[in-house]
Write a protein that holds these residues in place. Sequence first.
Motif, PDB file in Angstrom:
ATOM      1  N   SER A 175       0.782  -1.308   0.022  1.00  0.00           N
ATOM      2  CA  SER A 175       0.012  -0.134   0.016  1.00  0.00           C
ATOM      3  C   SER A 175       0.935   1.309   0.031  1.00  0.00           C
ATOM      4  CB  SER A 175      -0.885  -0.185   1.045  1.00  0.00           C
ATOM      5  OG  SER A 175      -1.506   1.209   1.500  1.00  0.00           O
ATOM      6  N   PRO A 176       0.584   2.196  -0.948  1.00  0.00           N
ATOM      7  CA  PRO A 176       1.355   3.559  -0.946  1.00  0.00           C
ATOM      8  C   PRO A 176       1.158   4.291   0.175  1.00  0.00           C
ATOM      9  CG  PRO A 176      -0.542   3.701  -2.317  1.00  0.00           C
ATOM     10  CD  PRO A 176      -0.523   2.077  -1.811  1.00  0.00           C
ATOM     11  N   PHE A 177       0.155   3.928   1.176  1.00  0.00           N
ATOM     12  CA  PHE A 177      -0.322   4.953   2.370  1.00  0.00           C
ATOM     13  C   PHE A 177       0.377   4.497   3.658  1.00  0.00           C
ATOM     14  CE2 PHE A 177      -4.016   4.531  -0.723  1.00  0.00           C
ATOM     15  CZ  PHE A 177      -4.084   5.944  -0.972  1.00  0.00           C
ATOM     16  N   PRO A 178       0.917   5.546   4.258  1.00  0.00           N
ATOM     17  CA  PRO A 178       1.461   5.279   5.524  1.00  0.00           C
ATOM     18  C   PRO A 178       0.491   5.119   6.672  1.00  0.00           C
ATOM     19  CG  PRO A 178       1.429   7.810   5.006  1.00  0.00           C
ATOM     20  CD  PRO A 178       0.980   7.015   3.977  1.00  0.00           C
ATOM     21  N   PRO A 179       1.008   4.337   7.574  1.00  0.00           N
ATOM     22  CA  PRO A 179      -0.248   4.279   8.785  1.00  0.00           C
ATOM     23  C   PRO A 179      -0.319   5.697   9.505  1.00  0.00           C
ATOM     24  CG  PRO A 179       2.199   3.466   9.377  1.00  0.00           C
ATOM     25  CD  PRO A 179       2.134   3.806   7.895  1.00  0.00           C
ATOM     26  N   SER A 180      -1.669   5.631   9.900  1.00  0.00           N
ATOM     27  CA  SER A 180      -2.031   6.885  10.513  1.00  0.00           C
ATOM     28  C   SER A 180      -3.047   6.681  11.581  1.00  0.00           C
ATOM     29  CB  SER A 180      -2.753   7.766   9.475  1.00  0.00           C
ATOM     30  OG  SER A 180      -3.749   6.735   8.923  1.00  0.00           O
ATOM     31  N   VAL A 181      -3.444   7.911  12.274  1.00  0.00           N
ATOM     32  CA  VAL A 181      -4.402   7.593  13.457  1.00  0.00           C
ATOM     33  C   VAL A 181      -5.497   8.692  13.052  1.00  0.00           C
ATOM     34  CG1 VAL A 181      -4.931   8.345  16.010  1.00  0.00           C
ATOM     35  CG2 VAL A 181      -2.824   6.840  15.150  1.00  0.00           C
ATOM     36  N   SER A 182      -6.919   8.208  13.261  1.00  0.00           N
ATOM     37  CA  SER A 182      -8.078   9.195  12.782  1.00  0.00           C
ATOM     38  C   SER A 182      -8.670   9.140  14.210  1.00  0.00           C
ATOM     39  CB  SER A 182      -8.650   8.491  11.776  1.00  0.00           C
ATOM     40  OG  SER A 182      -8.055   8.425  10.519  1.00  0.00           O
ATOM     41  N   PHE A 183      -9.532  10.337  14.351  1.00  0.00           N
ATOM     42  CA  PHE A 183     -10.249  10.465  15.664  1.00  0.00           C
ATOM     43  C   PHE A 183     -11.407  11.371  15.247  1.00  0.00           C
ATOM     44  CE2 PHE A 183      -7.000  13.903  16.081  1.00  0.00           C
ATOM     45  CZ  PHE A 183      -7.729  15.013  16.560  1.00  0.00           C
ATOM     46  N   ASN A 184     -12.262  11.129  16.016  1.00  0.00           N
ATOM     47  CA  ASN A 184     -13.530  11.993  16.023  1.00  0.00           C
ATOM     48  C   ASN A 184     -13.490  13.055  17.407  1.00  0.00           C
ATOM     49  OD1 ASN A 184     -15.356   9.213  15.017  1.00  0.00           O
ATOM     50  ND2 ASN A 184     -14.867  11.106  13.656  1.00  0.00           N
ATOM     51  N   PRO A 185     -13.412  14.153  17.338  1.00  0.00           N
ATOM     52  CA  PRO A 185     -13.704  15.291  18.340  1.00  0.00           C
ATOM     53  C   PRO A 185     -14.830  15.186  19.001  1.00  0.00           C
ATOM     54  CG  PRO A 185     -13.596  16.590  16.546  1.00  0.00           C
ATOM     55  CD  PRO A 185     -13.519  14.930  15.848  1.00  0.00           C
ATOM     56  N   ILE A 186     -15.023  15.713  20.321  1.00  0.00           N
ATOM     57  CA  ILE A 186     -16.235  16.105  20.805  1.00  0.00           C
ATOM     58  C   ILE A 186     -17.107  17.135  19.988  1.00  0.00           C
ATOM     59  CG2 ILE A 186     -15.914  14.903  22.930  1.00  0.00           C
ATOM     60  CD1 ILE A 186     -15.518  17.686  24.017  1.00  0.00           C
ATOM     61  N   GLY A 187     -18.519  17.186  19.843  1.00  0.00           N
ATOM     62  CA  GLY A 187     -19.321  17.933  19.211  1.00  0.00           C
ATOM     63  C   GLY A 187     -18.879  19.473  19.714  1.00  0.00           C
ATOM     64  N   SER A 188     -18.747  19.805  20.827  1.00  0.00           N
ATOM     65  CA  SER A 188     -18.688  21.137  21.281  1.00  0.00           C
ATOM     66  C   SER A 188     -17.399  21.652  20.792  1.00  0.00           C
ATOM     67  CB  SER A 188     -18.655  21.177  22.962  1.00  0.00           C
ATOM     68  OG  SER A 188     -17.641  20.303  23.438  1.00  0.00           O
TER      69      SER A 188
END
Length: 296
Positions: free
Chosen positions: A113-126
């Motif tokens: 895969s050409p994509f590096p490892p990463s981290v994703s997150f969802n913030p709180i709505g406020s």
Amino acid sequence: MGKDIEKYGRRGLQSGYLSVVVGISLVLFMLGLVLGAYFGLEHTQNAAKENIEIDLFFNPELNDSDIKLIEQELKGWENIKSVWFVSPERALEVFQSNEVEANEIKAIFNDKSPFPPSVSFNPIGSIVDKQGLDAIKQKILSTYPEQVAEVNYDENRVAQVNLGFLQWIYLFVAIGVLLTVIAFAMINNTIRLALYSKRFTIKTMQLVGAKSGFIRKPFLWNSIIQGFLSAIIGMSLLMAVFFALKRYMEIVSSTYNFETFLLLFGVLICLGVLISLLSTWFALNKYLRKRLDNLY
């Protein structure tokens, strides 16, 4: 004859009080619908905000263990709702629409895969606005200056989520204010008519030396009871509507819980008592200021 007159007068007064309770109940029901729609909109907006994804891309020399360690640390941040590690293979699956295209890219890059490892997150709505996301971005970059190369999110989507829902919120607030003004005018007139049959009693008490506070007290207590009963009736109508909608709309089940209904009931009680109390106060003052000759 006198008993008949008193009987019909009492019946007229009871009918007037019933009209007040019914009128306030219907008005509170309409206000409750607007408030309920506002709570539902707020819940939908918060859900849309918490679906915003922020991606962290790391320096190439970082291995998966270091990245997963950062992932675990981010899970303890109070402004972050959920965090997950995105492997290169998972990133390729998300990027490509089907398996054939993914295999073609792997063939080009020697089955990698050409994509590096990463981290994703969802913030709180406020915190999902430009200032809030910029702040958390700077916090991440300052906390992991050697590890994080880039913090990326869709700024246009963030702007659209905030602006789109803000217009609806203004609309609901305007409708709520308009209904409150109309309600106050209608209920004020209804209470004045209900007190009309008591105008001579009010003036007689005043003429024999009763103070204004003493005269107002029973009427104001009665208005509080009227407002409370009206809130109960209005809330009962709202509950019936919400439970009927619950069978057909899934969002009702996820939005309206016991705490929401309790808050809504509290607001309706406050509005019902306040509107009834103020209307009674102003109507009483009208009769207290009038001369006896003007009461006929």
